[in-house]
Design a protein around this motif. Structure first.
Motif, PDB file in Angstrom:
ATOM      1  N   LYS A  91     -35.708   5.942 -35.353  1.00  0.00           N
ATOM      2  CA  LYS A  91     -34.350   5.594 -35.776  1.00  0.00           C
ATOM      3  C   LYS A  91     -33.605   4.769 -34.736  1.00  0.00           C
ATOM      4  O   LYS A  91     -32.458   4.385 -34.961  1.00  0.00           O
ATOM      5  N   GLY A  92     -34.242   4.515 -33.593  1.00  0.00           N
ATOM      6  CA  GLY A  92     -33.589   3.746 -32.548  1.00  0.00           C
ATOM      7  C   GLY A  92     -32.521   4.513 -31.794  1.00  0.00           C
ATOM      8  O   GLY A  92     -31.594   3.907 -31.229  1.00  0.00           O
ATOM      9  N   GLU A  93     -32.655   5.831 -31.746  1.00  0.00           N
ATOM     10  CA  GLU A  93     -31.620   6.673 -31.143  1.00  0.00           C
ATOM     11  C   GLU A  93     -31.872   6.987 -29.664  1.00  0.00           C
ATOM     12  O   GLU A  93     -31.043   7.641 -29.036  1.00  0.00           O
ATOM     13  N   ILE A  94     -33.008   6.551 -29.118  1.00  0.00           N
ATOM     14  CA  ILE A  94     -33.351   6.866 -27.727  1.00  0.00           C
ATOM     15  C   ILE A  94     -33.156   5.629 -26.861  1.00  0.00           C
ATOM     16  O   ILE A  94     -33.674   4.551 -27.161  1.00  0.00           O
ATOM     17  N   ASP A  95     -32.412   5.794 -25.778  1.00  0.00           N
ATOM     18  CA  ASP A  95     -32.171   4.712 -24.820  1.00  0.00           C
ATOM     19  C   ASP A  95     -33.456   4.444 -24.031  1.00  0.00           C
ATOM     20  O   ASP A  95     -33.982   5.333 -23.359  1.00  0.00           O
ATOM     21  N   SER A  96     -33.959   3.223 -24.103  1.00  0.00           N
ATOM     22  CA  SER A  96     -35.228   2.898 -23.450  1.00  0.00           C
ATOM     23  C   SER A  96     -35.151   3.047 -21.931  1.00  0.00           C
ATOM     24  O   SER A  96     -36.175   3.333 -21.283  1.00  0.00           O
ATOM     25  N   THR A  97     -33.963   2.870 -21.362  1.00  0.00           N
ATOM     26  CA  THR A  97     -33.843   3.044 -19.911  1.00  0.00           C
ATOM     27  C   THR A  97     -34.091   4.487 -19.509  1.00  0.00           C
ATOM     28  O   THR A  97     -34.559   4.752 -18.396  1.00  0.00           O
ATOM     29  N   GLU A  98     -33.796   5.429 -20.398  1.00  0.00           N
ATOM     30  CA  GLU A  98     -34.069   6.831 -20.107  1.00  0.00           C
ATOM     31  C   GLU A  98     -35.571   7.126 -20.180  1.00  0.00           C
ATOM     32  O   GLU A  98     -36.085   7.930 -19.391  1.00  0.00           O
ATOM     33  N   ILE A  99     -36.271   6.478 -21.101  1.00  0.00           N
ATOM     34  CA  ILE A  99     -37.726   6.618 -21.156  1.00  0.00           C
ATOM     35  C   ILE A  99     -38.341   6.100 -19.859  1.00  0.00           C
ATOM     36  O   ILE A  99     -39.197   6.758 -19.253  1.00  0.00           O
ATOM     37  N   LYS A 100     -37.898   4.921 -19.432  1.00  0.00           N
ATOM     38  CA  LYS A 100     -38.391   4.340 -18.184  1.00  0.00           C
ATOM     39  C   LYS A 100     -38.127   5.275 -17.009  1.00  0.00           C
ATOM     40  O   LYS A 100     -39.007   5.500 -16.162  1.00  0.00           O
ATOM     41  N   ALA A 101     -36.921   5.819 -16.935  1.00  0.00           N
ATOM     42  CA  ALA A 101     -36.545   6.677 -15.809  1.00  0.00           C
ATOM     43  C   ALA A 101     -37.402   7.928 -15.750  1.00  0.00           C
ATOM     44  O   ALA A 101     -37.830   8.358 -14.667  1.00  0.00           O
ATOM     45  N   GLU A 102     -37.699   8.524 -16.912  1.00  0.00           N
ATOM     46  CA  GLU A 102     -38.467   9.764 -16.902  1.00  0.00           C
ATOM     47  C   GLU A 102     -39.939   9.514 -16.583  1.00  0.00           C
ATOM     48  O   GLU A 102     -40.560  10.290 -15.843  1.00  0.00           O
ATOM     49  N   ILE A 103     -40.513   8.448 -17.116  1.00  0.00           N
ATOM     50  CA  ILE A 103     -41.900   8.126 -16.762  1.00  0.00           C
ATOM     51  C   ILE A 103     -42.005   7.870 -15.264  1.00  0.00           C
ATOM     52  O   ILE A 103     -42.907   8.380 -14.591  1.00  0.00           O
ATOM     53  N   ASP A 104     -41.083   7.083 -14.739  1.00  0.00           N
ATOM     54  CA  ASP A 104     -41.068   6.784 -13.313  1.00  0.00           C
ATOM     55  C   ASP A 104     -40.910   8.057 -12.487  1.00  0.00           C
ATOM     56  O   ASP A 104     -41.621   8.259 -11.488  1.00  0.00           O
TER      57      ASP A 104
END
Length: 298
Positions: free
Chosen positions: A95-108
């Motif tokens: 649905k496009g509800e997740i901020d991609s910068t947060e995905i990047k931050a958690e993987i990192d």
């Protein structure tokens, strides 16, 4: 043609019981790699139990269950700081509800935390509940792995999955496996574009828990190797077998801090340990020229 088999124990670090079973499997010569969860009650003890043993560890990237390893997020977790779950996160991503910068931050953050705990970067990174291959996550995941010079992940494309009649005993599980397969096929070009390697073939989706029998496991492994050998003209073909050996984690503790679920508590964990450690499997590997290796040989 050489046949290289990587047998991976998933969810290492989930609990002390799971860790004990994985280390038994390793000591029995049944597994050589284990994928480490970082946000569980057994994470630290798992790292210590594997240290200096020769067991190859990788990161089991987790964006679906429990709490993030460091940061607080507005979209990647619910208001109480808990990941949305396997299907909940996928729905929110779609649905496009997740901020991609947060995905990047958690993987990192998980890669960095892994390095702090283990003392080196992961030999490979795969995804808890295969979340690394969701169409939104995969491009982010692949770019971060490239940046860290981590070259190996999992691609869970199991051939003839729909023909495994026993899976249809559990329609909900069967639908989830087909979803994983669809996401993996979609993400294959993304991994290739970023020079992320995978095994030549894969099996294990259809042999989790009590679906694992010696006969099915041997048939699946041979089927995967033979199909790959027909497609690839090389000196060696590699296959990853995904497994979940261990001992049952009590329902009231362990896992993601609040306890475990039926999967973690199940005697199926012991069943897998016993099948993988059996003399029948060891004889099978010898008879079919299969060498057990780690992700480092891919």
């Amino acid at each position: 043609m050489k046949r290289l088999l990587v047998i991976t124990a998933d969810d290492f670090g989930f609990s002390t019981e799971r860790n004990k079973g994985v280390m038994e499997a390793f000591n029995n010569g049944a597994v050589k790699s284990a994928s480490l969860l970082l946000n569980c009650t057994g994470t630290v003890s798992g790292v210590e139990s594997a240290r200096n043993t020769g067991l190859t560890l990788g990161l089991h990237l987790n964006l679906t269950e429990g709490k993030p390893v460091r940061h607080k997020y507005k979209t990647l977790t619910s208001s109480d700081g808990i990941f949305h779950g396997m299907l909940g996160l996928r729905e929110a991503l779609d649905k496009g509800e997740i901020d991609s910068t947060e995905i990047k931050a958690e993987i990192d953050s998980q890669i960095k935390y892994y390095e702090e705990l283990v003392g080196e970067k992961p030999a490979y990174v795969d995804g808890h509940q295969h979340i690394h291959l969701h169409p939104v996550v995969a491009p982010i995941f692949a770019k971060i792995l490239s940046r860290y010079d981590i070259a190996v992940t999992r691609l869970p494309i199991e051939i003839n999955l729909s023909s495994k009649a026993w899976l249809k005993q559990d329609p909900k599980l069967f639908d989830k496996l087909l979803l994983f397969l669809k996401e993996a096929k979609f993400s294959m070009p993304v991994l290739q574009q970023n020079q992320i390697k995978t095994s030549t073939c894969f099996t294990g989706l259809s042999t989790m828990g009590n679906f694992m029998t010696i006969e099915r496991l041997q048939a699946n492994i041979l089927e995967a190797f033979e199909a790959a050998e027909q497609k690839h003209q090389s000196m060696a073909v590699s296959c990853e077998l995904m497994t979940h050996p261990g001992h049952p984690t009590p329902l009231h503790y362990g896992g993601f801090s609040w306890g475990t679920d039926d999967f973690g508590n199940s005697e199926d964990r012991v069943h897998e340990l016993q099948v993988l450690s059996s003399v029948d499997m060891k004889n099978f590997y010898r008879a079919h020229n299969i060498e057990l290796v780690t992700h480092r040989e891919l």
